[in-house]
Scaffold this active site. Structure first.
Site, PDB file in Angstrom:
ATOM      1  N   PHE A 157      12.460  -4.196  28.167  1.00  0.00           N
ATOM      2  CA  PHE A 157      11.973  -3.072  28.977  1.00  0.00           C
ATOM      3  C   PHE A 157      10.889  -3.600  29.905  1.00  0.00           C
ATOM      4  CE2 PHE A 157      12.023   1.748  28.552  1.00  0.00           C
ATOM      5  CZ  PHE A 157      13.366   1.838  28.277  1.00  0.00           C
ATOM      6  N   GLN A 182       2.343   9.161  35.991  1.00  0.00           N
ATOM      7  CA  GLN A 182       3.419   8.179  36.167  1.00  0.00           C
ATOM      8  C   GLN A 182       4.646   8.792  36.847  1.00  0.00           C
ATOM      9  OE1 GLN A 182       5.735   6.317  32.673  1.00  0.00           O
ATOM     10  NE2 GLN A 182       4.590   4.607  33.555  1.00  0.00           N
ATOM     11  N   HIS A 228       8.312   7.963  37.353  1.00  0.00           N
ATOM     12  CA  HIS A 228       9.348   7.049  36.861  1.00  0.00           C
ATOM     13  C   HIS A 228      10.203   6.662  38.049  1.00  0.00           C
ATOM     14  CE1 HIS A 228      12.694   5.484  34.538  1.00  0.00           C
ATOM     15  NE2 HIS A 228      12.009   5.643  33.423  1.00  0.00           N
ATOM     16  N   LEU A 274      16.004  12.394  34.265  1.00  0.00           N
ATOM     17  CA  LEU A 274      15.740  10.968  34.052  1.00  0.00           C
ATOM     18  C   LEU A 274      16.996  10.117  33.935  1.00  0.00           C
ATOM     19  CD1 LEU A 274      13.090   9.281  33.625  1.00  0.00           C
ATOM     20  CD2 LEU A 274      13.863   9.066  31.272  1.00  0.00           C
ATOM     21  N   GLU A 297      15.216   3.826  31.712  1.00  0.00           N
ATOM     22  CA  GLU A 297      14.922   2.435  32.060  1.00  0.00           C
ATOM     23  C   GLU A 297      15.837   1.485  31.288  1.00  0.00           C
ATOM     24  OE1 GLU A 297      10.722   1.648  32.234  1.00  0.00           O
ATOM     25  OE2 GLU A 297      11.030  -0.472  31.833  1.00  0.00           O
ATOM     26  N   ARG A 305       6.673   0.190  35.911  1.00  0.00           N
ATOM     27  CA  ARG A 305       7.204   1.392  36.570  1.00  0.00           C
ATOM     28  C   ARG A 305       6.505   1.713  37.876  1.00  0.00           C
ATOM     29  NH1 ARG A 305       8.281   5.298  31.319  1.00  0.00           N
ATOM     30  NH2 ARG A 305      10.122   4.134  30.668  1.00  0.00           N
ATOM     31  N   HIS A 310       6.942  11.916  35.750  1.00  0.00           N
ATOM     32  CA  HIS A 310       7.474  11.680  34.417  1.00  0.00           C
ATOM     33  C   HIS A 310       6.460  11.802  33.288  1.00  0.00           C
ATOM     34  CE1 HIS A 310      10.154  10.005  31.459  1.00  0.00           C
ATOM     35  NE2 HIS A 310       9.399   8.948  31.257  1.00  0.00           N
ATOM     36  N   ARG A 339       1.585   3.440  32.004  1.00  0.00           N
ATOM     37  CA  ARG A 339       2.182   3.243  30.678  1.00  0.00           C
ATOM     38  C   ARG A 339       3.422   2.360  30.768  1.00  0.00           C
ATOM     39  NH1 ARG A 339       6.442   5.763  27.623  1.00  0.00           N
ATOM     40  NH2 ARG A 339       6.891   7.164  29.364  1.00  0.00           N
TER      41      ARG A 339
HETATM   42  P1  FAD Z   1       6.223  16.506  23.204  1.00  0.00           P
HETATM   43  O1  FAD Z   1       7.325  15.831  22.508  1.00  0.00           O
HETATM   44  O2  FAD Z   1       6.296  16.653  24.671  1.00  0.00           O
HETATM   45  O3  FAD Z   1       6.041  17.887  22.489  1.00  0.00           O
HETATM   46  C1  FAD Z   1       5.106  18.837  22.943  1.00  0.00           C
HETATM   47  C2  FAD Z   1       5.134  20.033  22.030  1.00  0.00           C
HETATM   48  O4  FAD Z   1       4.085  20.917  22.408  1.00  0.00           O
HETATM   49  C3  FAD Z   1       6.409  20.858  22.084  1.00  0.00           C
HETATM   50  O5  FAD Z   1       6.742  21.256  20.786  1.00  0.00           O
HETATM   51  C4  FAD Z   1       5.999  22.092  22.907  1.00  0.00           C
HETATM   52  O6  FAD Z   1       6.758  23.241  22.598  1.00  0.00           O
HETATM   53  C5  FAD Z   1       4.577  22.248  22.461  1.00  0.00           C
HETATM   54  N1  FAD Z   1       3.703  23.027  23.346  1.00  0.00           N
HETATM   55  C6  FAD Z   1       3.347  22.758  24.625  1.00  0.00           C
HETATM   56  N2  FAD Z   1       2.496  23.709  25.071  1.00  0.00           N
HETATM   57  C7  FAD Z   1       2.331  24.585  24.047  1.00  0.00           C
HETATM   58  C8  FAD Z   1       1.574  25.783  23.876  1.00  0.00           C
HETATM   59  N3  FAD Z   1       0.807  26.287  24.853  1.00  0.00           N
HETATM   60  N4  FAD Z   1       1.649  26.429  22.691  1.00  0.00           N
HETATM   61  C9  FAD Z   1       2.410  25.964  21.675  1.00  0.00           C
HETATM   62  N5  FAD Z   1       3.143  24.825  21.785  1.00  0.00           N
HETATM   63  C10 FAD Z   1       3.089  24.159  22.949  1.00  0.00           C
HETATM   64  N6  FAD Z   1       8.848   7.480  25.868  1.00  0.00           N
HETATM   65  C11 FAD Z   1       9.138   6.330  25.194  1.00  0.00           C
HETATM   66  O7  FAD Z   1       8.263   5.710  24.596  1.00  0.00           O
HETATM   67  N7  FAD Z   1      10.418   5.861  25.170  1.00  0.00           N
HETATM   68  C12 FAD Z   1      11.426   6.505  25.794  1.00  0.00           C
HETATM   69  O8  FAD Z   1      12.556   6.057  25.718  1.00  0.00           O
HETATM   70  C13 FAD Z   1      11.143   7.701  26.521  1.00  0.00           C
HETATM   71  N8  FAD Z   1      12.130   8.382  27.185  1.00  0.00           N
HETATM   72  C14 FAD Z   1      11.830   9.585  27.785  1.00  0.00           C
HETATM   73  C15 FAD Z   1      12.850  10.325  28.393  1.00  0.00           C
HETATM   74  C16 FAD Z   1      12.579  11.559  28.992  1.00  0.00           C
HETATM   75  C17 FAD Z   1      13.683  12.328  29.636  1.00  0.00           C
HETATM   76  C18 FAD Z   1      11.256  12.062  28.987  1.00  0.00           C
HETATM   77  C19 FAD Z   1      10.931  13.380  29.623  1.00  0.00           C
HETATM   78  C20 FAD Z   1      10.239  11.333  28.387  1.00  0.00           C
HETATM   79  C21 FAD Z   1      10.515  10.090  27.796  1.00  0.00           C
HETATM   80  N9  FAD Z   1       9.507   9.341  27.181  1.00  0.00           N
HETATM   81  C22 FAD Z   1       9.810   8.178  26.515  1.00  0.00           C
HETATM   82  C23 FAD Z   1       8.167   9.893  27.054  1.00  0.00           C
HETATM   83  C24 FAD Z   1       8.012  10.550  25.697  1.00  0.00           C
HETATM   84  O9  FAD Z   1       9.231  11.126  25.306  1.00  0.00           O
HETATM   85  C25 FAD Z   1       6.945  11.629  25.687  1.00  0.00           C
HETATM   86  O10 FAD Z   1       5.788  11.142  26.287  1.00  0.00           O
HETATM   87  C26 FAD Z   1       6.639  12.012  24.266  1.00  0.00           C
HETATM   88  O11 FAD Z   1       7.809  12.429  23.627  1.00  0.00           O
HETATM   89  C27 FAD Z   1       5.588  13.091  24.173  1.00  0.00           C
HETATM   90  O12 FAD Z   1       5.480  13.439  22.825  1.00  0.00           O
HETATM   91  P2  FAD Z   1       4.384  14.451  22.308  1.00  0.00           P
HETATM   92  O13 FAD Z   1       4.536  14.537  20.831  1.00  0.00           O
HETATM   93  O14 FAD Z   1       3.062  14.077  22.872  1.00  0.00           O
HETATM   94  O15 FAD Z   1       4.794  15.823  22.980  1.00  0.00           O
END
Ligand code: FAD
Length: 574
Positions: free
Chosen positions: A121, A234, A236, A250, A253, A284, A349, A384
């Protein structure tokens, strides 16, 4: 306050992505009562959408890899604005967190020896991303969810938190509403962990889904916590550009990790000009700026992007390694990626900035408040590396869960005075009570247009100043927003509160971007194109003072000598 539904927990976690679920598992293991609230259905967080993999120096494929190289890559990628201690903990603990995930039932792709397979990556020296095809997040969330539910977390789904509640200077819980019924709900808690993810919905072209409106950062800011590094958003390099309805979705990558090549409309492999050493696997920020520049200078594809081609690989290999991409392009764009190129362009992203936390405990600057995952700041610095988010969630989700449980064990349940709740209720109901006012949808659309055109990949003083005055005007319009209908599942009403969060984070991003007069990582100022040593030593901090957003500076943490030594040969940073 008995007028509303009340729940009580030692630790309340807002967000059920990887960070929230990993925090919940750890807090439960400490024997405290844990509640998890999420805006959508359990399992529907961004984490589930993660495709490429989890970065961890397991050294299964490239045996020379170790935590030191991962640490160095992360610091280099972040242009040394990272919190060094977070980068160190992350690199050291990620392999253990991945092995643990495997013990809990996650089924990774395998090497011939039966070890977890790792792929290349951008910005990672070695093949480091543990993956499950291009559906890594799905397996991760399934595993964490199974374990969490099995251990007994209380889950409140389709419930949106709109305000944190306090008892004096400490956190006392949260206030929110059930999305379906519109009923209000109060959570009492000794510790609250914010795991609400990113802010992409403030931009027009984004890989983010509807939930990512910066709520957690805005909630923390309103409760008096510091936000930091908010200028680092970021983009992407590869989102879909065509057809218009799918713009921004998306394109992982992993396509480049598996050998995909970028070309402009003339067939030129243009990354040779921008980063001849790393080519498509440059970081990125570099690849996104390169594609953007190709398009701006007239070498873009018909729909304003670049070609990304993996069709030189055998079709069955592509289908096995990138099954989601294969289906995504076939179904959404009528393109068979085993036969021809995809059209791709940058998409908003990931948020590097967020809630300022302590590296060891994930504690924010308000007592009893913790944050982890994308909502928190520190690990990634100015940019990142792919794969470092999923490992971030596991490492710091666990640490936040542990520290929040310990904090809860050592404290009494705080009191919540009813006036705070009444104020929160009043704010939520006000849009129904206005006889005239604007729809939140048009304000959201205008905000997205502003952020997209003025606070994007390339920035300058004039655009950022204009963005700031447009955001001010949008804030005034948003203060007189009106919604129709009832509180029963009313998306317009939901958007009103989301809009407040997006306006807060957009203002924080813009103010910080204006202040940082240099280009570093994901923050590119056309008017200040180089790195500035003075800015390399400080962060922008955003805090609420007397109801107004104020900006301060704080020094980058001094690194111990042994770690400095690891980075000593670092000319790659400049
Ligand atoms: P999230 O998984 O975003 O979860 C947030 C949670 O908060 C959800 O449950 C939501 O409902 C809740 N929430 C938000 N606001 C509120 C509120 N006001 N009240 C109650 N609940 C709320 N990263 C990598 O390392 N490798 C990858 O391969 C990769 N691929 C990706 C592909 C895509 C399409 C995307 C969008 C991102 C990708 N990323 C990747 C980035 C990574 O997935 C995210 O940064 C990461 O999953 C964020 O995790 P988190 O637990 O911080 O929050």
């Amino acid at each position: 306050n008995s007028k509303y539904e009340v729940h009580e927990h030692d630790v309340l976690i807002i967000g059920a992505g990887g960070a929230g679920l990993r925090a919940a598992i750890e807090a439960l293991a400490q024997g405290v009562r844990v509640g998890v609230v999420c805006k959508s259905l359990l399992g529907k967080a961004h984490t589930v959408m993660a495709e490429g993999g989890i970065a961890a120096a397991m050294a299964n494929v490239d045996t020379s890899d170790d935590w030191r190289t991962h640490f160095r890559d992360t610091m280099r990628g972040g242009k040394f604005l990272n919190n060094w201690r977070m980068a160190q903990l992350h690199a050291q603990e990620a392999p253990e967190r991945v092995r643990e995930l495997e013990q809990w039932g996650a089924l990774f792709d395998r090497t011939e020896n039966g070890d977890i397979l790792q792929r290349a990556f951008g910005g990672h020296t070695y093949k480091r991303l543990c993956h499950v095809g291009d559906r890594t997040g799905l397996e991760m969330i399934r595993t964490l969810q199974d374990r969490g539910v099995h251990l007994g977390i209380d889950v409140y789904m389709e419930c949106t938190v709109t305000q944190l509640l306090k008892d004096g200077d400490r956190i006392a819980g949260a206030f929110g509403y059930w999305r379906e019924q519109g009923r209000f709900v109060v959570f009492r808690a000794k510790s609250v962990i914010i795991c609400t993810g990113g802010i992409g919905k403030a931009w027009k072209i984004t890989s983010n889904s509807w939930e990512y409106t910066g709520d957690g950062m805005a909630l923390a800011y309103d409760a008096g916590a510091d936000l930091m590094d908010m200028e680092f958003v970021q983009f992407h390099p590869t989102g879909m550009v065509w057809p218009p309805g799918v713009q921004g979705i998306l394109v992982t990558e992993a396509v480049r990790g598996e050998g995909g090549v970028l070309r402009n409309k003339d067939g030129e492999r243009f990354m040779e000009r921008y980063d001849p050493k790393k080519m498509e696997l440059s970081t990125r920020d570099v690849v996104a700026r390169s594609i953007y520049t190709e398009v701006r200078e007239g070498r873009g594809t018909e729909h304003g992007g670049a070609f990304l081609d993996i069709s030189h690989k055998p079709a069955d290999y592509v289908k096995r390694k990138l099954p989601s991409m294969y289906h995504q392009f076939l179904e959404l764009a009528d393109v068979d990626i085993t036969k021809g190129p995809m059209e791709v362009g940058p998409t908003c992203h990931y948020m590097m900035g967020g809630i300022r936390v302590d590296a060891e405990t994930a504690q924010a600057s308000v007592a009893g408040l913790f944050a982890a995952g994308e909502a928190a700041v520190g690990l990634h610095g100015a940019n990142r590396l792919g794969g470092n988010s999923l490992s971030d969630l596991l490492v710091f989700g666990r640490r936040a869960g542990l520290a929040a449980a310990e904090h809860a064990k050592g404290s009494e349940m705080p009191e919540i005075d009813s006036s705070q709740i009444e104020k929160a209720v009043h704010q939520m109901l006000a849009p129904f009570e206005r006889s005239e006012g604007e729809s939140p949808y048009s304000i959201h659309e205008d905000l997205q247009a502003t952020m997209q055109s003025l606070v994007g990949i390339f920035r300058n003083e004039e655009d950022l100043q204009r963005a700031l005055s447009e955001i001010e005007a949008l804030k005034e319009r948003a203060a007189y927003v009106r919604v129709e209908g009832s509180r029963l599942f009313n998306p317009g009403w939901h958007l009103v509160r989301d809009l407040q969060s997006m306006l807060t984070v957009s203002e924080a991003v813009t103010r910080s971007a204006l202040a940082r007069r240099e280009s570093r990582g994901a923050h590119s100022r056309i008017d200040f194109p180089g790195l500035d040593d003075a800015w390399g030593k400080k962060h922008n901090v955003v805090v609420k003072k007397a109801g107004m957003m104020s900006l301060a500076e704080t020094p980058v943490l001094e690194m111990p000598d042994d770690l400095k030594q690891l980075l000593a040969d670092d000319s790659g940073a400049k």
